[in-house]
Design a protein around this motif. Structure first.
Motif, PDB file in Angstrom:
ATOM      1  N   UNK A   1      19.713  22.798 -40.654  1.00 42.54           N
ATOM      2  CA  UNK A   1      20.156  23.535 -39.479  1.00 42.54           C
ATOM      3  C   UNK A   1      21.523  24.126 -39.797  1.00 42.54           C
ATOM      4  N   UNK A   2      21.527  25.177 -40.622  1.00 36.86           N
ATOM      5  CA  UNK A   2      22.792  25.729 -41.119  1.00 36.86           C
ATOM      6  C   UNK A   2      23.784  26.013 -39.994  1.00 36.86           C
ATOM      7  N   UNK A   3      25.027  25.571 -40.187  1.00 39.81           N
ATOM      8  CA  UNK A   3      26.082  25.818 -39.211  1.00 39.81           C
ATOM      9  C   UNK A   3      26.614  27.240 -39.382  1.00 39.81           C
ATOM     10  N   UNK A   4      27.504  27.657 -38.500  1.00 38.14           N
ATOM     11  CA  UNK A   4      28.029  29.032 -38.516  1.00 38.14           C
ATOM     12  C   UNK A   4      28.783  29.312 -39.809  1.00 38.14           C
ATOM     13  N   UNK A   5      29.444  28.279 -40.349  1.00 38.32           N
ATOM     14  CA  UNK A   5      30.186  28.455 -41.594  1.00 38.32           C
ATOM     15  C   UNK A   5      29.233  28.474 -42.785  1.00 38.32           C
ATOM     16  N   UNK A   6      28.258  27.585 -42.752  1.00 42.22           N
ATOM     17  CA  UNK A   6      27.374  27.430 -43.898  1.00 42.22           C
ATOM     18  C   UNK A   6      26.341  28.529 -44.043  1.00 42.22           C
ATOM     19  N   UNK A   7      25.833  29.057 -42.940  1.00 36.30           N
ATOM     20  CA  UNK A   7      24.750  30.042 -42.994  1.00 36.30           C
ATOM     21  C   UNK A   7      25.048  31.213 -43.938  1.00 36.30           C
ATOM     22  N   UNK A   8      26.194  31.889 -43.785  1.00 38.10           N
ATOM     23  CA  UNK A   8      26.464  33.014 -44.702  1.00 38.10           C
ATOM     24  C   UNK A   8      26.666  32.552 -46.147  1.00 38.10           C
ATOM     25  N   UNK A   9      27.201  31.343 -46.329  1.00 39.20           N
ATOM     26  CA  UNK A   9      27.421  30.811 -47.680  1.00 39.20           C
ATOM     27  C   UNK A   9      26.080  30.584 -48.377  1.00 39.20           C
ATOM     28  N   UNK A  10      25.147  29.975 -47.652  1.00 37.71           N
ATOM     29  CA  UNK A  10      23.826  29.702 -48.231  1.00 37.71           C
ATOM     30  C   UNK A  10      23.039  30.997 -48.427  1.00 37.71           C
ATOM     31  N   UNK A  11      23.184  31.916 -47.506  1.00 32.10           N
ATOM     32  CA  UNK A  11      22.446  33.171 -47.621  1.00 32.10           C
ATOM     33  C   UNK A  11      22.988  34.011 -48.785  1.00 32.10           C
ATOM     34  N   UNK A  12      24.302  33.927 -49.008  1.00 31.63           N
ATOM     35  CA  UNK A  12      24.905  34.589 -50.169  1.00 31.63           C
ATOM     36  C   UNK A  12      24.320  33.999 -51.465  1.00 31.63           C
ATOM     37  N   UNK A  13      24.181  32.681 -51.495  1.00 29.92           N
ATOM     38  CA  UNK A  13      23.627  32.016 -52.671  1.00 29.92           C
ATOM     39  C   UNK A  13      22.199  32.492 -52.939  1.00 29.92           C
ATOM     40  N   UNK A  14      21.378  32.549 -51.899  1.00 26.18           N
ATOM     41  CA  UNK A  14      19.992  33.006 -52.059  1.00 26.18           C
ATOM     42  C   UNK A  14      19.966  34.448 -52.576  1.00 26.18           C
ATOM     43  N   UNK A  15      20.823  35.293 -52.010  1.00 28.52           N
ATOM     44  CA  UNK A  15      20.894  36.696 -52.434  1.00 28.52           C
ATOM     45  C   UNK A  15      21.263  36.799 -53.908  1.00 28.52           C
ATOM     46  N   UNK A  16      22.294  36.051 -54.311  1.00 25.93           N
ATOM     47  CA  UNK A  16      22.746  36.079 -55.712  1.00 25.93           C
ATOM     48  C   UNK A  16      21.687  35.514 -56.644  1.00 25.93           C
ATOM     49  N   UNK A  17      21.028  34.466 -56.199  1.00 26.54           N
ATOM     50  CA  UNK A  17      19.981  33.842 -57.006  1.00 26.54           C
ATOM     51  C   UNK A  17      18.836  34.831 -57.234  1.00 26.54           C
ATOM     52  N   UNK A  18      18.446  35.502 -56.162  1.00 29.93           N
ATOM     53  CA  UNK A  18      17.373  36.492 -56.272  1.00 29.93           C
ATOM     54  C   UNK A  18      17.768  37.634 -57.202  1.00 29.93           C
ATOM     55  N   UNK A  19      19.010  38.104 -57.073  1.00 30.06           N
ATOM     56  CA  UNK A  19      19.482  39.195 -57.918  1.00 30.06           C
ATOM     57  C   UNK A  19      19.443  38.776 -59.388  1.00 30.06           C
ATOM     58  N   UNK A  20      19.865  37.544 -59.648  1.00 30.60           N
ATOM     59  CA  UNK A  20      19.870  37.045 -61.027  1.00 30.60           C
ATOM     60  C   UNK A  20      18.436  36.913 -61.559  1.00 30.60           C
TER      61      UNK A  20
END
Ligand SMILES: [Zn+2]
Length: 61
Positions: A31-50
Motif C-alpha cells: 500500500x505505497x505511501x505518498x512518499x514511496x509511490x513516486x519512488x517505486x514508480x520511478x524504479x519500475x520506469x527505470x527498470x523497464x527502460x534498462x
C-alpha cells in the motif's frame, strides 16, 4: 541517454526504492505511501527502460 547513464539511473532508483521499502511498513504491505509511490514508480520506469535497452542490444547481430 547513454548506456551507462541508463544503468546508473536504474541502480539509483533501485537503491532509493529498496531503502524506502526497508523503512516503510505501508509500502511493505503493498500500500505505497505518498512518499514511496513516486519512488517505486520511478524504479519500475527505470527498470523497464534498462530491460528495453538490453533487449534491443540482443537483437543486434
Ligand atoms: Zn512508503
Amino acid at each position: 541517454m547513454s548506456r551507462d547513464e541508463l544503468f546508473i539511473a536504474y541502480m539509483r532508483a533501485f537503491e532509493a526504492s529498496t531503502k524506502h521499502l526497508g523503512a516503510c511498513t505501508a509500502c511493505q504491505n503493498d500500500q505505497p505511501c505518498a512518499t514511496g509511490a513516486p519512488v517505486h514508480s520511478e524504479f519500475i520506469t527505470r527498470q523497464n527502460a534498462w530491460n528495453e535497452r538490453v533487449r534491443a542490444e540482443r537483437k543486434q547481430p
